[in-house]
Design a protein around this motif. Structure first.
Motif, PDB file in Angstrom:
ATOM      1  N   TYR A 149       7.434   1.790  -0.106  1.00 59.05           N
ATOM      2  CA  TYR A 149       5.855   1.696  -0.373  1.00 59.05           C
ATOM      3  C   TYR A 149       5.461   1.292  -1.680  1.00 59.05           C
ATOM      4  N   ASP A 150       4.128   0.866  -2.032  1.00 55.95           N
ATOM      5  CA  ASP A 150       3.656   0.529  -3.135  1.00 55.95           C
ATOM      6  C   ASP A 150       4.514  -0.876  -3.572  1.00 55.95           C
ATOM      7  N   ARG A 177      -2.925   0.215   7.468  1.00 59.25           N
ATOM      8  CA  ARG A 177      -4.112   0.320   7.024  1.00 59.25           C
ATOM      9  C   ARG A 177      -5.276  -0.188   8.181  1.00 59.25           C
ATOM     10  N   ASN A 224       0.953  -1.180   0.117  1.00 62.28           N
ATOM     11  CA  ASN A 224       0.002   0.073  -0.090  1.00 62.28           C
ATOM     12  C   ASN A 224       0.707   1.329   0.058  1.00 62.28           C
ATOM     13  N   GLU A 262       4.668  -4.393  -4.056  1.00 64.21           N
ATOM     14  CA  GLU A 262       3.925  -5.697  -4.074  1.00 64.21           C
ATOM     15  C   GLU A 262       4.900  -6.773  -4.241  1.00 64.21           C
ATOM     16  N   GLN A 265      -9.269  -4.528   1.233  1.00 62.83           N
ATOM     17  CA  GLN A 265      -9.034  -3.072   0.981  1.00 62.83           C
ATOM     18  C   GLN A 265      -7.845  -2.872   1.803  1.00 62.83           C
ATOM     19  N   THR A 266      -7.346  -3.502   2.550  1.00 64.90           N
ATOM     20  CA  THR A 266      -6.207  -3.121   3.340  1.00 64.90           C
ATOM     21  C   THR A 266      -4.787  -3.773   3.023  1.00 64.90           C
ATOM     22  N   GLY A 267      -5.022  -4.534   1.788  1.00 65.95           N
ATOM     23  CA  GLY A 267      -3.780  -5.225   1.184  1.00 65.95           C
ATOM     24  C   GLY A 267      -3.933  -6.640   1.595  1.00 65.95           C
TER      25      GLY A 267
END
Length: 401
Positions: free
Chosen positions: A127-128, A40, A35, A130, A160-162
């Motif tokens: 971040y971001d 989150r 994320n 995956e 929705q939180t990963g």
């Protein structure tokens, strides 16, 4: 290619705590989060207030977990006192509410998250990012090489939180069945007319399992602490696996004891006396002694009794029906309200993880922490306790090895 001593995959509470613990021993640590922000799911816990832990003594606390023997070492490594002082050193105070639930005094999950991020000063955060592949020698996405890896990717709920089913495929580790946990229940009966009503301190039961707590009616079914704790028993009793089926069919019955402070015999004696002494009282008014007033009409409709009938005119059969349903008011359950499941039941098989280090017994230098493991507890701070304690132990162990 970037090289690190330890790579932590997953920026939830377990992952952040693992990265913090690992970096304290001067290890070069990278935290990989898919994320654009950390934590989150943490921000959503406790209705945004963050029920950070449960303050019961460790021996008593462990009895609330099906996997208590596995958790023992991590709980004693990061005790509640040590966990709370970790935040108190940054100026945050805590309050204790019913059932030993602990919240930040500010009642803001964001304050917990901000302190965790503050402790991550010595950690590189990507971040971001995956993670799509981990190949031999712990090379991640052909970009990062690590001496050790800690997987803290969470469970399968709250996508929705990963969280994602795909998180379980990063390794070839054996898994138990993956199921919904702490999940509201959908009823066969439409409950729109009583949506928002809460029954306080009732007992919900399924088979031999019972939980005491508040029950809340939603438009589609039942929720609240008394229901979602019971949902674990239902989920584990049904043969399904989210890796194969994310919408299992359910056909079970749960019962609610609406008057847990009375036995059937107590109610029988009280009814006998009151029906004579208060004979002109309408039954719907009399039931205010036992039920919240905005629930009474629904209750009487369901058991087919006219609420305007006077007590003196209630026949024996109807009186027994009142007593039976006050003690055992039933609902047919047809599904889980899966989008609102709070935790995941199941995960990495604990037989293949060392509980004293969180290291894999199959793959050296691979560690696991948090909800990705086959660990879960009831609502009330128990699951965040798992995340923080196993994350801390995994980070500590990886950096000390």
């Amino acid at each position: 290619m970037e090289e690190y001593d330890i790579a932590v995959i997953g920026g939830g509470p377990a992952g952040m705590m693992a990265a913090i613990a690992a970096s304290r021993n001067s290890s070069k640590v990278v935290l990989l989060e898919k994320n654009p922000k950390l934590g989150r799911k943490l921000l959503m816990t406790g209705g945004g207030r963050c029920n950070i832990t449960n303050r019961k003594p460790i021996k008593k606390l462990l009895n609330f977990y099906p996997q208590k023997n596995f958790l023992k070492h991590s709980f004693y490594t990061l005790t509640n006192e040590k966990l709370l002082s970790f935040f108190e050193e940054k100026g945050l105070s805590f309050i204790e509410e019913d059932d030993n639930r602990i919240f930040p005094e500010t009642e803001k999950s964001s304050d917990i998250l901000n302190i965790l991020i503050d402790y991550l000063d010595d950690v590189t955060i990507r971040y971001d990012f995956e993670v799509k592949s981990i190949v031999e020698n712990f090379i991640i996405n052909d970009e990062i090489k690590a001496g050790k890896i800690i997987i803290a990717t969470g469970g399968a709920t709250y996508p929705q939180t990963g969280c994602s089913i795909e998180n379980y495929t990063l390794t070839s580790h054996p898994l138990t069945d993956i199921r919904y946990g702490l999940v509201p229940l959908i009823t066969k009966k439409d409950l729109s007319d009583i949506a928002g009503i809460t029954l306080y301190d009732v007992i919900a039961s399924y088979g031999k399992s019972k939980t005491k707590g508040n029950v809340l009616f939603s438009h589609v079914g039942l929720t609240g602490p008394g229901i979602i704790n019971l949902s674990n028993e239902i989920s584990e009793d049904i043969n399904y696996n989210l890796l194969e089926n994310d919408n299992p069919e359910i056909d079970v019955e749960i019962a609610i004891d609406l008057c847990p402070d009375f036995t059937r015999e107590n109610l029988q004696d009280k009814f006998t006396i009151d029906f004579q002494a208060k004979g002109k009282t309408m039954v719907k008014n009399y039931l205010r002694l036992f039920l919240t007033s905005n629930f009474i009409d629904f209750f009487l409709d369901e058991i087919n009794i006219d609420g305007e009938t006077q007590l003196s005119r209630i026949d024996k059969k109807s009186k027994n029906r009142l007593i039976e349903n006050l003690k055992r008011f039933t609902f047919e359950i047809t599904a889980f309200n899966k989008n609102l499941a709070k935790v995941t039941i199941g995960g990495i098989n604990l037989d293949d993880v060392n509980p004293k280090t969180m290291e894999s017994s199959l793959t050296p230098n691979l560690y696991f922490a948090g909800e990705v493991l086959d660990l879960h507890g009831p609502t009330g701070g128990y699951n965040l306790k798992i995340a923080f304690s196993t994350g801390y132990l995994a980070g500590l162990s990886a950096s000390e090895k």
